[in-house]
Design a protein around this motif. Structure first.
Motif, mmCIF file in Angstrom:
data_model
loop_
_atom_site.group_PDB
_atom_site.id
_atom_site.type_symbol
_atom_site.label_atom_id
_atom_site.label_comp_id
_atom_site.label_asym_id
_atom_site.label_seq_id
_atom_site.Cartn_x
_atom_site.Cartn_y
_atom_site.Cartn_z
ATOM 1 N N LEU B 25 0.812 -1.181 -0.149
ATOM 2 C CA LEU B 25 0.080 -0.046 0.018
ATOM 3 C C LEU B 25 0.937 1.470 -0.083
ATOM 4 C CD1 LEU B 25 -2.690 -1.099 2.503
ATOM 5 C CD2 LEU B 25 -3.034 -0.767 -0.015
ATOM 6 N N SER B 28 2.657 1.533 -3.322
ATOM 7 C CA SER B 28 1.673 1.916 -4.358
ATOM 8 C C SER B 28 1.213 3.152 -4.376
ATOM 9 C CB SER B 28 0.649 0.869 -4.452
ATOM 10 O OG SER B 28 0.923 -0.352 -4.371
ATOM 11 N N ASN B 29 1.017 3.872 -3.218
ATOM 12 C CA ASN B 29 0.732 5.190 -2.964
ATOM 13 C C ASN B 29 1.684 6.270 -3.382
ATOM 14 O OD1 ASN B 29 -2.113 5.308 -2.213
ATOM 15 N ND2 ASN B 29 -1.726 4.448 -0.434
ATOM 16 N N GLU B 30 2.814 5.786 -3.034
ATOM 17 C CA GLU B 30 4.051 6.539 -3.608
ATOM 18 C C GLU B 30 4.109 6.651 -4.873
ATOM 19 O OE1 GLU B 30 6.935 6.096 0.490
ATOM 20 O OE2 GLU B 30 7.578 5.315 -1.238
ATOM 21 N N LEU B 32 1.759 6.153 -7.100
ATOM 22 C CA LEU B 32 0.985 6.938 -7.689
ATOM 23 C C LEU B 32 1.069 8.159 -7.704
ATOM 24 C CD1 LEU B 32 -2.631 4.837 -6.882
ATOM 25 C CD2 LEU B 32 -1.378 5.116 -9.041
ATOM 26 N N ASP B 33 1.673 8.755 -6.502
ATOM 27 C CA ASP B 33 1.931 10.323 -6.428
ATOM 28 C C ASP B 33 2.849 10.730 -7.226
ATOM 29 O OD1 ASP B 33 0.323 10.511 -4.407
ATOM 30 O OD2 ASP B 33 1.881 10.648 -2.763
ATOM 31 N N ASP B 108 -6.814 7.712 -9.784
ATOM 32 C CA ASP B 108 -7.582 8.045 -8.668
ATOM 33 C C ASP B 108 -8.403 6.686 -8.228
ATOM 34 O OD1 ASP B 108 -6.974 10.791 -8.346
ATOM 35 O OD2 ASP B 108 -8.666 11.452 -9.492
ATOM 36 N N ARG B 111 -6.205 4.481 -6.397
ATOM 37 C CA ARG B 111 -6.172 4.941 -4.931
ATOM 38 C C ARG B 111 -7.268 4.595 -4.251
ATOM 39 N NH1 ARG B 111 -4.067 10.007 -7.124
ATOM 40 N NH2 ARG B 111 -1.783 10.064 -7.026
ATOM 41 N N LEU B 114 -7.096 1.157 -3.187
ATOM 42 C CA LEU B 114 -6.008 0.916 -2.167
ATOM 43 C C LEU B 114 -6.461 1.423 -0.941
ATOM 44 C CD1 LEU B 114 -2.870 2.210 -4.222
ATOM 45 C CD2 LEU B 114 -3.334 0.007 -3.513
ATOM 46 N N GLU B 115 -7.303 2.458 -0.821
ATOM 47 C CA GLU B 115 -8.046 2.971 0.524
ATOM 48 C C GLU B 115 -8.757 1.794 0.917
ATOM 49 O OE1 GLU B 115 -9.980 6.747 0.258
ATOM 50 O OE2 GLU B 115 -7.936 7.755 -0.620
ATOM 51 N N LYS B 301 2.327 17.167 -4.665
ATOM 52 C CA LYS B 301 0.738 16.852 -4.853
ATOM 53 C C LYS B 301 0.186 18.046 -5.427
ATOM 54 C CE LYS B 301 -0.091 13.551 -1.171
ATOM 55 N NZ LYS B 301 1.101 12.784 -1.648
#
Lengths: 147, 779
Positions: B25, B28-30, B32-33, B108, B111, B114-115, B301
């Protein structure tokens, strides 16, 4: 089923109170306190608990009992909480008592209003009655009555 | 107890799995950023292979790991996204705004999933078909290319096959450094695949595709990359916080030990204490560093937010960043995230005009949003500027009057700067049309409160039609701060050093005289200015210490734009204190910012200077009073030591302006002066610079021009004004005590400099008087 629970007990003006043992982080003797000016009157001050700053609540004041004489030093019952511990100031510490759920009763209707909301119920022990304190209520502070 | 044993083991196994998922997680979030960031960069630089590869890699990793963990939705979405991206790599598709929007929508929805995974462990049942549909629509427009060779690109496609630790492959390094051709590497890899046991570099050298030195260099680069990636580790923030807390306690224990050294004479104890002191200080610095993060983490961001917003309101905005590597404490980074986002939203929504309007105004159709960050004097400065519409001060003033925040008469007296600061007042917005983005009249006041909460300040400058500049100053860290310890009524209080201006002590006799009373409000004359006094005992309702005080201790404090004197019983010492928050039971008390533990183990409260000032009504809630009283001298302390440029106007007028306002000193021949719109101008650095003859402006008798004009160039917002003086006298560096005078016009006041009475020029006021007020912004 015979449910037993352990209560950490203490005294306030002769009344016998109990708090679930799991909620109590520790019990310590009197600590030097720093007053917080302008704070609600039930807040006795701040104590240094091994580097952690803990707010102490004067339980006598909270329950509407008479004020403690200045030469009598209160003890701290430190209650564990998610957002940091809170200390409840009491007169004297009692034993850890095992109580039987069957001896539990809701507070009698005759109990006076202000005190009643802080008490979840009564355990009928052989020698005396043990009042179960509602710790969340006891730690809540309403209004900003200046000290 | 026994039955719980297997359950424990089970949870341990689950924990192990949780670790993997948690890491997935986070990564992946990194990813996606980075995806957002790089995609927006790619929109500007459409041919950048590097950016495209990075974007591809992010999606590819999610697809790969998501597949291993069995997240089907993630896989199906990222698979389609990957297909789109691979066509872009093949050159079949070129990134267009609709494609970028579709890809961002994909990010999005990834994301979102992922959330869901983070909160419930499941992918959730949200419908992702719209995104899938959009991506396949994009794909339909571009059929896949036939030849496998081009589809797969180089046989070592950088994105698809990085080494397991993320280091680039040898072939990749050689190609990017232009040591050899892609075709040669491909041929070599084919040989390897056909069973050639030689390493890639050797094959290339043998085929004379590359010089041996080139391979050696590339190998070195690869090793360096290895080293870099094995030199960093991921640490849980919770652990860092814990270490920070422990160091905080160590600092306290150190302080206690040091206090002890005062009464000891054992030399070995003293030297040990000294060593402890040094080590603790270094440890503290080291641990603080681990919590530092570059401000770029928040900034990254922002381009995405700006893109979404500007597409939404039909604007074109380019974001520029400078100083993204500037480091700040993690807690502060978090605290400024929302205010920054809000400021950016405001700038795009209200500041920057639509391309048509911009072109009509002679600006480039692309609005410019500039973010700057830099360290200065133990603080971090963040500047956010746009070249948009600016703030319409007249409108702002009218609105404030209409809302009853200021009186009309008061409004007329307000300076430009004071009016601008009204944007921070609650419930004020100049936008007639409330958009769904901003303009509801909440916002800037919250921005200001949030920044002040962490001990920062925010200031706004704006030129109508030209743009707006917001300056934010914030402390580097909040956890351990220097503070002045004072006592009152037998209790000690800590005052953060950032708010401290100076200490004043009035002894015996003098004490009685120097403090005067205006209808119950005490004031002290500090170098000719009246300083409002606040008695800590009275404010906190504590009884003063026993015994009549022989002297009065005044701590001069800065609260927002205002200074006030805090009268305390005693001033103790300065100390590094560890700030601890107060429990929520005490949040209702406005004048304490926290508590700390002193050297003797007792707790002391930390005063919240702004809260205290508000409580004592030194700073009114709207701040308008302080603004009006302070006038054009702004937050700059006029008594502070400053460099001044001294000059003569007319035959005997002596004047000075702060050197910081002077951009250059020039000499121009009289013949170069031309006239335009009834004003003298000169061509200066490819601009037409208006000139102001100071002698005339201040009614001094004009004296015959010499051949050369002495000109002080004052610049703001890229435009300059030339101030013609008769002689440049000197530059002095001294503390100047300003005497304010009534109706001073374009003068700030007068002062004695070098034993001569000297007028202090207020340049912005002068320019306003000369109707050059569009230049007023920098004061």
């Amino acid at each position: 089923m015979n449910m037993e629970r352990q209560l950490c007990t203490f005294f306030l003006e002769g009344l016998f109170f109990g708090v679930e043992v799991e909620k109590v982080q520790e019990v310590i003797r009197y600590q030097e306190m720093t007053r917080v000016p302008l704070s609600p009157a039930v807040i006795a001050g701040l104590i240094n608990l091994r580097g952690q700053i803990v707010t102490a609540i004067d339980l006598r004041h909270q329950l509407g009992l008479s004020a403690r004489k200045s030469e009598e030093l209160p003890m701290n019952v430190v209650i564990r909480r998610d957002d940091g511990p809170i200390s409840l100031l009491v007169d004297e510490i009692g034993d850890v008592v095992e109580v039987d759920e069957q001896s539990f009763e809701h507070p009698p209707d005759t109990l006076d209003g202000q005190r009643r909301e802080f008490i979840r119920g009564v355990y009928k022990l052989k020698q005396q009655l043990l009042l179960l304190l509602d710790t969340e209520k006891a730690m809540s502070v309403v209004g900003t009555r200046p000290a | 107890m026994d039955p719980s044993q297997p359950a424990n083991q089970l949870t341990n196994a689950m924990d192990g799995m949780d670790e993997v998922i948690k890491e997935f997680l986070v990564e992946s979030n990194e990813g996606l950023d980075r995806f957002d960031h790089d995609l927006i960069a790619l929109e500007k630089d459409k041919t950048s292979r590097e950016l495209l590869d990075s974007i591809f890699r992010a999606v590819h990793t999610i697809k790969g790991t998501g597949g291993v963990l069995g997240y089907d939705k993630l896989v199906s979405i990222s698979h389609l996204g990957e297909s789109v991206l691979s066509r872009m790599r093949d050159g079949v598709l070129l990134l267009s705004p609709p494609i970028a929007t579709a890809l961002l929508a994909m990010a999005d929805s990834l994301r979102h999933i992922l959330e869901q995974i983070a909160s419930s462990g499941q992918e959730g049942d949200s419908d992702c078909s719209p995104v899938l549909q959009r991506l396949s629509d994009v794909l339909k427009e571009a059929p896949p290319t036939a030849g496998k060779a081009t589809a797969e690109g180089v046989s070592a496609p950088p994105a698809e096959a990085p080494d397991s630790d993320g280091a680039p492959r040898l072939g990749e390094i050689l190609i990017t450094s232009e040591q050899c051709k892609a075709g040669d590497v491909q041929a070599a890899v084919q040989l390897q695949e056909a069973g050639d046991p030689r390493p890639l570099g050797e094959i290339l050298v043998d085929n004379r595709a590359v010089a041996p030195a080139g391979v050696a260099d590339a190998l070195k680069a690869q090793i360096e990359h290895h080293d870099l990636s094995s030199n960093t580790i991921r640490v849980d923030v919770g652990l860092l916080d814990k270490v920070m807390n422990l160091v905080g306690e160590l600092v306290l224990a150190r302080n206690q030990v040091l206090q002890f050294t005062g009464t000891q004479e054992d030399s070995s104890f003293l030297s040990t204490a000294q060593r402890l002191n040094l080590i603790t200080t270094e440890l503290q610095e080291g641990v603080m560093k681990t919590r530092m993060q570059p401000i770029g983490n928040v900034w990254n961001k922002l381009p995405r937010i700006v893109r979404d917003l500007s597409v939404g309101c039909g604007k074109r905005v380019e974001v520029q960043m400078e100083g993204a590597e500037t480091e700040l404490d993690k807690t502060i980074i978090e605290a400024i995230k929302d205010p920054l986002t809000h400021i950016i939203r405001n700038a795009v929504d209200h500041g920057i005009e639509t391309p048509e309007v911009r072109v009509a105004r002679g600006k480039s159709p692309d609005g410019r949003l500039m973010l700057r960050a830099f360290h200065e004097g133990g603080q971090v400065n963040i500047e956010i500027s746009d070249d948009g519409d600016g703030i319409a001060t007249e409108k702002l003033k009218a609105k404030a009057i209409a809302k009853g925040m200021i009186t009309a008469e008061h409004g007329a007296r307000m300076s430009e700067r004071e009016v601008l600061n009204l944007v921070f007042a609650a419930g004020l917005s100049t936008v007639e049309q409330v958009s769904n983005i901003s303009g509801r009249g909440v916002g800037m006041d919250v921005v200001k409160t949030n920044i002040e909460k962490i001990g920062g300040t925010v200031d706004v400058q704006s030129t109508s039609g030209k743009g707006t500049l917001l300056k934010i100053k914030i402390p580097l860290t909040l956890a351990i701060i220097p503070a002045l310890v004072v006592s009152s009524g037998g209790e000690r209080f800590a005052i953060p050093q950032v708010s401290l201006v100076e200490l004043v002590r009035c002894e015996g006799e003098q004490a009685g005289h120097s403090i005067e009373d205006i209808q119950g409000a005490s004031v002290y004359r500090l170098r000719g200015n009246l300083l409002p006094l606040v008695y800590l005992n009275r404010e906190l309702q504590i009884s003063p210490a026993q015994g009549a005080a022989q002297s009065v201790n005044i701590v001069v404090l800065q609260a927002g734009d205002r200074q006030f004197g805090l009268v305390v019983d005693d001033i103790n010492d300065t100390e590094e204190i560890v700030v601890k928050p107060l429990s929520k039971q005490l949040k209702s008390v406005p004048c304490f910012a926290g508590a700390t533990i002193m050297g003797d183990g007792r707790v002391a409260l930390i005063l919240d200077v702004l809260g205290l000032a508000q409580m004592a009504k030194v700073v009114s809630e709207l701040r308008e009073k302080s603004l009006a009283d302070h006038g054009a001298k702004s937050t700059d302390n006029p008594d502070a030591r400053e460099s001044w440029l001294l000059f003569r106007i007319g035959t005997e007028g002596r004047m000075a302006i702060p050197l910081s306002l002077v951009s250059r000193l020039e000499e121009f021949p009289v013949s170069q002066v031309e006239r335009s719109t009834g004003r003298e101008v000169i061509q200066y650095r490819e601009q037409i610079m208006p000139l102001v003859r100071l002698a005339q402006a201040f009614g001094h008798a004009a004296i015959a021009d010499s051949e050369l004009l002495q000109v002080i160039v004052y610049s703001s917002h890229g435009r300059s004004v030339g101030l013609i003086v008769n002689e440049i006298l000197d530059i002095v560096d001294q503390r100047v005590a300003v005497q304010h005078i009534q109706d001073a016009g374009a003068l700030q006041g007068t002062a004695v400099i070098q034993q001569h009475v000297t007028d202090l020029l207020d340049v912005p006021a002068l320019l306003a008087q000369q109707h050059l007020s569009s230049e007023r912004a920098v004061a």
